[in-house]
Design a protein around this motif. Structure first.
Motif, PDB file in Angstrom:
ATOM      1  N   LEU A  23       6.988  10.261   8.121  1.00  0.00           N
ATOM      2  CA  LEU A  23       6.067   9.415   7.476  1.00  0.00           C
ATOM      3  C   LEU A  23       5.753   9.473   6.088  1.00  0.00           C
ATOM      4  N   LEU A  24       6.354   8.818   5.319  1.00  0.00           N
ATOM      5  CA  LEU A  24       6.223   8.889   3.799  1.00  0.00           C
ATOM      6  C   LEU A  24       5.422   7.941   3.068  1.00  0.00           C
ATOM      7  N   GLY A  25       4.135   8.036   2.898  1.00  0.00           N
ATOM      8  CA  GLY A  25       3.135   7.274   2.372  1.00  0.00           C
ATOM      9  C   GLY A  25       3.220   7.351   1.035  1.00  0.00           C
ATOM     10  N   GLY A  26       2.867   6.348   0.261  1.00  0.00           N
ATOM     11  CA  GLY A  26       2.541   6.178  -1.110  1.00  0.00           C
ATOM     12  C   GLY A  26       2.377   4.522  -1.694  1.00  0.00           C
ATOM     13  N   SER A  27       2.256   4.646  -2.852  1.00  0.00           N
ATOM     14  CA  SER A  27       2.013   3.275  -3.773  1.00  0.00           C
ATOM     15  C   SER A  27       3.263   2.730  -3.862  1.00  0.00           C
ATOM     16  N   PHE A  28       4.638   3.587  -4.060  1.00  0.00           N
ATOM     17  CA  PHE A  28       6.060   3.028  -4.211  1.00  0.00           C
ATOM     18  C   PHE A  28       5.854   1.824  -5.516  1.00  0.00           C
ATOM     19  N   ASN A  29       5.259   2.357  -6.758  1.00  0.00           N
ATOM     20  CA  ASN A  29       5.051   1.594  -7.764  1.00  0.00           C
ATOM     21  C   ASN A  29       5.720   1.856  -8.898  1.00  0.00           C
ATOM     22  N   PRO A  30       7.173   1.694  -9.073  1.00  0.00           N
ATOM     23  CA  PRO A  30       7.921   1.310  -7.760  1.00  0.00           C
ATOM     24  C   PRO A  30       8.632   2.314  -6.940  1.00  0.00           C
ATOM     25  N   ALA A  31       9.190   1.954  -5.858  1.00  0.00           N
ATOM     26  CA  ALA A  31      10.023   2.985  -5.199  1.00  0.00           C
ATOM     27  C   ALA A  31      11.379   3.205  -5.897  1.00  0.00           C
ATOM     28  N   VAL A  51      12.700   7.262   9.283  1.00  0.00           N
ATOM     29  CA  VAL A  51      11.440   7.807   8.505  1.00  0.00           C
ATOM     30  C   VAL A  51      10.885   6.338   8.090  1.00  0.00           C
ATOM     31  N   TRP A  52       9.479   6.304   8.272  1.00  0.00           N
ATOM     32  CA  TRP A  52       8.754   5.128   7.807  1.00  0.00           C
ATOM     33  C   TRP A  52       8.177   5.229   6.634  1.00  0.00           C
ATOM     34  N   TRP A  53       8.432   4.521   5.663  1.00  0.00           N
ATOM     35  CA  TRP A  53       7.732   4.340   4.392  1.00  0.00           C
ATOM     36  C   TRP A  53       6.530   3.430   4.598  1.00  0.00           C
ATOM     37  N   LEU A  54       5.396   4.199   4.430  1.00  0.00           N
ATOM     38  CA  LEU A  54       3.979   3.530   4.439  1.00  0.00           C
ATOM     39  C   LEU A  54       3.546   3.140   3.103  1.00  0.00           C
ATOM     40  N   VAL A  55       4.020   1.695   2.623  1.00  0.00           N
ATOM     41  CA  VAL A  55       3.355   1.487   1.405  1.00  0.00           C
ATOM     42  C   VAL A  55       1.876   0.857   1.092  1.00  0.00           C
ATOM     43  N   SER A  56       1.245   1.826   0.639  1.00  0.00           N
ATOM     44  CA  SER A  56      -0.351   1.614   0.636  1.00  0.00           C
ATOM     45  C   SER A  56      -0.640   0.381  -0.062  1.00  0.00           C
ATOM     46  N   PRO A  57      -1.810  -0.362   0.461  1.00  0.00           N
ATOM     47  CA  PRO A  57      -2.346  -1.511  -0.367  1.00  0.00           C
ATOM     48  C   PRO A  57      -2.965  -1.102  -1.548  1.00  0.00           C
ATOM     49  N   GLN A  58      -3.579  -0.134  -1.728  1.00  0.00           N
ATOM     50  CA  GLN A  58      -4.097   0.711  -2.898  1.00  0.00           C
ATOM     51  C   GLN A  58      -4.553   2.211  -2.568  1.00  0.00           C
ATOM     52  N   ASN A  59      -3.871   3.111  -3.341  1.00  0.00           N
ATOM     53  CA  ASN A  59      -4.146   4.465  -3.289  1.00  0.00           C
ATOM     54  C   ASN A  59      -5.422   4.892  -3.852  1.00  0.00           C
ATOM     55  N   PRO A  60      -6.680   5.164  -3.018  1.00  0.00           N
ATOM     56  CA  PRO A  60      -7.883   5.392  -3.683  1.00  0.00           C
ATOM     57  C   PRO A  60      -7.944   6.377  -4.798  1.00  0.00           C
ATOM     58  N   LEU A  61      -7.003   7.331  -4.933  1.00  0.00           N
ATOM     59  CA  LEU A  61      -6.801   8.255  -6.096  1.00  0.00           C
ATOM     60  C   LEU A  61      -6.355   7.608  -7.243  1.00  0.00           C
ATOM     61  N   LYS A  62      -5.865   6.697  -7.425  1.00  0.00           N
ATOM     62  CA  LYS A  62      -5.207   6.093  -8.428  1.00  0.00           C
ATOM     63  C   LYS A  62      -5.707   4.581  -8.926  1.00  0.00           C
ATOM     64  N   ASP A  65      -5.451  -0.779 -12.022  1.00  0.00           N
ATOM     65  CA  ASP A  65      -5.075  -1.415 -13.223  1.00  0.00           C
ATOM     66  C   ASP A  65      -3.485  -1.565 -13.407  1.00  0.00           C
ATOM     67  N   GLU A  66      -2.794  -0.612 -13.011  1.00  0.00           N
ATOM     68  CA  GLU A  66      -1.325  -0.358 -13.306  1.00  0.00           C
ATOM     69  C   GLU A  66      -0.678  -0.793 -11.848  1.00  0.00           C
ATOM     70  N   MET A  67      -1.395  -1.146 -10.807  1.00  0.00           N
ATOM     71  CA  MET A  67      -0.981  -1.280  -9.467  1.00  0.00           C
ATOM     72  C   MET A  67      -0.120  -2.644  -9.527  1.00  0.00           C
ATOM     73  N   ALA A  68       1.265  -2.628  -9.216  1.00  0.00           N
ATOM     74  CA  ALA A  68       1.633  -4.120  -9.023  1.00  0.00           C
ATOM     75  C   ALA A  68       1.313  -4.357  -7.696  1.00  0.00           C
ATOM     76  N   PRO A  69       1.403  -5.873  -7.356  1.00  0.00           N
ATOM     77  CA  PRO A  69       0.942  -6.415  -6.012  1.00  0.00           C
ATOM     78  C   PRO A  69       1.570  -5.798  -4.903  1.00  0.00           C
ATOM     79  N   LEU A  70       0.967  -5.780  -3.807  1.00  0.00           N
ATOM     80  CA  LEU A  70       1.321  -5.034  -2.312  1.00  0.00           C
ATOM     81  C   LEU A  70       2.996  -5.826  -2.383  1.00  0.00           C
TER      82      LEU A  70
END
Length: 205
Positions: A23-31, A51-62, A65-70
């Motif tokens: 399980l590789l989680g993250g924002s992938f902003n970008p991958a 391996v599953w890439w789990l693209v987070s809707p929004q990382n609570p620690l980030k 403002d700079e997060m691209a749409p899901l």
């Protein structure tokens, strides 16, 4: 096994029974290629089936403002996931989870016969103690930490590494990790790609 629809929970839990899944989680902003390097190293060194890439809707620690749409980040992840054993999913969006602790607890409930390994770069290990219920996460799934240039020291100095130092297994035993009971973790040194999503965004400005 056919590659699942990337936008939903991968095939029924029985389809993954007995499988070893990273399980590789993250924002992938970008991958980017470092995500791919870590995933392929995990597949090889840990003997994983997928391996599953789990693209987070929004990382609570980030910042948002700079997060691209899901959907843009999903497209980025699909483009980077060139290995057919990597499955891109917005699983957290469908589960309604924002925190990794909730995600892994739901996954282990939904797929009780699967063997999950949380994959993490050493840069994330350095601040893992800031994650909500980080000790619970480490007691829910086993971990594999991958070298990120400039952060290898976190494997010895971070609060999380010190807290769980007695549960670290040698890298030469990494293929046994997926079927071990948590807490258990290992450190894979071979990954050397320094690329980061933050640096990529800076260069694109």
């Amino acid at each position: 096994m056919d590659k699942p629809d990337p936008d939903i929970l991968p095939p029924s839990p029985t389809g993954w029974a007995g499988r070893k899944i990273g399980l590789l989680g993250g924002s992938f902003n970008p991958a980017h290629s470092a995500h791919l390097e870590i995933s392929q190293a995990a597949l090889d060194r840990l003997g994983l089936d997928a391996v599953w890439w789990l693209v987070s809707p929004q990382n609570p620690l980030k910042s948002a403002d700079e997060m691209a749409p899901l959907n843009h980040r999903m497209d980025s992840a699909r483009a980077a996931a060139s290995d057919k054993r990597i499955h891109v999913s917005d699983l957290e969006h469908h589960l309604g989870t924002s925190y990794t602790a909730d995600t892994v607890q739901q996954l282990t409930r939904l797929c009780p016969d699967s063997h999950f390994v949380w994959l993490m770069g050493a840069d994330n290990l350095a601040q893992f103690c800031q994650w909500r219920d980080w000790q619970t996460i480490a007691r829910t799934v086993v971990f594999a930490i991958f070298n990120r240039p400039g952060y290898s020291g976190a494997v010895e100095t971070s609060e999380a590494a010190r807290h769980f130092q007695d549960t670290q297994i040698p890298a030469q035993d990494a293929r046994n990790l997926a079927t071990m009971s948590p807490p258990a973790w290992t450190f894979i040194r071979e990954t050397q790609n320094p690329l980061s999503s933050t640096e990529m965004r800076r260069k694109s400005v």
